[in-house]
Design an enzyme around this catalytic site. Structure first.
Site, short mmCIF file in Angstrom:
data_model
loop_
_atom_site.label_atom_id
_atom_site.label_comp_id
_atom_site.label_asym_id
_atom_site.label_seq_id
_atom_site.Cartn_x
_atom_site.Cartn_y
_atom_site.Cartn_z
N CYS A 6 0.82 -1.21 0.00
CA CYS A 6 0.00 0.00 0.00
C CYS A 6 0.86 1.25 0.00
O CYS A 6 0.52 2.26 -0.64
CB CYS A 6 -0.94 -0.01 1.19
SG CYS A 6 -0.09 -0.02 2.81
N HIS B 289 -2.37 1.21 7.15
CA HIS B 289 -2.64 1.19 5.72
C HIS B 289 -2.39 2.57 5.11
O HIS B 289 -2.86 3.58 5.63
CB HIS B 289 -4.09 0.77 5.48
CG HIS B 289 -4.44 0.50 4.05
ND1 HIS B 289 -3.63 -0.24 3.21
CD2 HIS B 289 -5.53 0.86 3.30
CE1 HIS B 289 -4.21 -0.33 2.02
NE2 HIS B 289 -5.35 0.34 2.05
N ASN C 36 -8.12 4.29 -2.51
CA ASN C 36 -7.52 3.08 -1.96
C ASN C 36 -6.80 2.32 -3.08
O ASN C 36 -6.89 2.69 -4.26
CB ASN C 36 -8.60 2.21 -1.32
CG ASN C 36 -8.04 1.21 -0.32
OD1 ASN C 36 -6.83 1.09 -0.15
ND2 ASN C 36 -8.92 0.48 0.35
#
Length: 334
Positions: free
Chosen positions: A144, A281, A301
């Site tokens: 991520c 994240h 995302n």
């Protein structure tokens, strides 16, 4: 264990407040989606360890009641998605990857100092200005941080050159020695790598495969450079707002460990269980605004377009640091 997970998920998705009546066609559509998702989970499990779920009743996805009800209304919806065969712990372990260094020295000149001389716009959406590439999918690799870093670099490349180009997260996964590839990493380490390396390849030159291998960066594929980075003052959403408004998309870290985040579908996400001190994240803040009076951040995302609202989530803004949104924010300088 999986059976308990599915029972917990059913409890989460079944009515938790007074039901709102819906037309029969919409109920049928929700039921069909539920069954397809269950079947997909069975296929992904290969017929092994398939949860025992009674499909005799139609589970309807209702508006999620917020714990603490600080927004004063139900602000977001949940829906089944392709993560339905994974526990929240599995999602965090395999599909996040933000690893904050134990020691985070801040070199001189890297702290972002906002310009408070004028008002920031009430709303900003860098997608509409052509600063944001399509939503990507990191897969089951803790990369991520690479996708968040690349997104911020892409925005600054657009700002500097007028051209929007997908850069290579794989270049970062393989080559940033201070990070750990699919085992996790941190955004400012990625920006510093690009500065010292004098460039990062394009996605076309260095495609993403979501695995750890030896570094294969090639100067012939170089598409962008970086001359440093700035970090937003911690726990300061006003400073983050200024940065997003004046600079462009900003790399941020959040807590993505809750089932409510895993199955987010639409609306403004707010869950009092989301822990600002448990940031795991990395995502990209591409704007901010308000929906029906509720202020929010626009977050990109890296879980593909089948998650959330076509890959995006609206995260509550000015609600005591929802999910830690302003604790680990940074952007590159070009």
């Amino acid at each position: 264990m999986l059976r308990l997970h599915w029972l917990a998920l059913l409890v989460l998705l079944l009515p938790m407040a007074a039901a709102q009546l819906r037309p029969e066609p919409e109920l049928d559509a929700q039921w069909d989606l539920w069954k397809r998702t269950i079947q997909k989970a069975v296929q992904r499990q290969g017929g092994r360890n398939v949860p025992e779920v009674d499909l005799g009743e139609e589970p309807e996805v209702h508006r999620c009641p917020q714990r603490g009800a600080r927004l004063g209304k139900h602000s977001f919806q949940l829906a089944m998605n392709y993560l339905g065969d994974m526990t929240s712990e599995e999602v965090v372990r395999t599909m996040t990857g933000l690893r904050v260094p134990r020691s985070r020295p801040r070199p001189n000149g890297t702290l972002y100092v906002p310009d408070w001389s004028s008002r920031a716009p009430a709303a900003v959406d860098w997608r509409r200005k052509g600063y944001v590439t399509p939503v990507k999918d990191q897969g089951q690799c803790g990369s991520c941080w690479a996708f968040s870093s690349v997104g911020a670099l892409e925005g600054q490349l657009k700002r500097r050159t007028g051209k929007l180009l997908s850069l290579s997260p794989q270049n970062l996964v393989y080559c940033v020695s201070n990070n750990n590839g699919c085992g996790g990493g941190y955004m400012t380490n990625a920006f510093e790598y690009v500065r010292l390396n004098r460039g990062i390849d394009s996605e076309d030159a260095y495609p993403y495969i979501g695995q750890d291998e030896s570094c294969m960066y090639s100067p012939t594929g170089k598409a962008a450079k970086c001359r440093g980075y700035r970090e937003i003052p911690e726990d300061n959403e006003k400073a983050l707002k200024r940065a997003v408004a004046r600079i462009g998309p900003v790399s941020v870290g959040i807590d993505a460990s809750l089932p409510s985040f895993q199955f987010y579908s639409r609306g403004v996400y707010y869950d009092t269980g989301c822990n600002p001190e448990n940031i795991n994240h990395a995502v990209l803040a591409v704007g901010y605004g308000a929906q029906k009076g509720t202020k929010h951040w626009i977050i990109k995302n890296s879980w593909g377009t089948e998650w959330g609202n076509k890959g995006y989530v609206l995260l509550a803004r000015n609600m005591k640091q929802t999910c830690g949104i302003a604790n680990l924010a940074s952007f590159p300088k070009m």
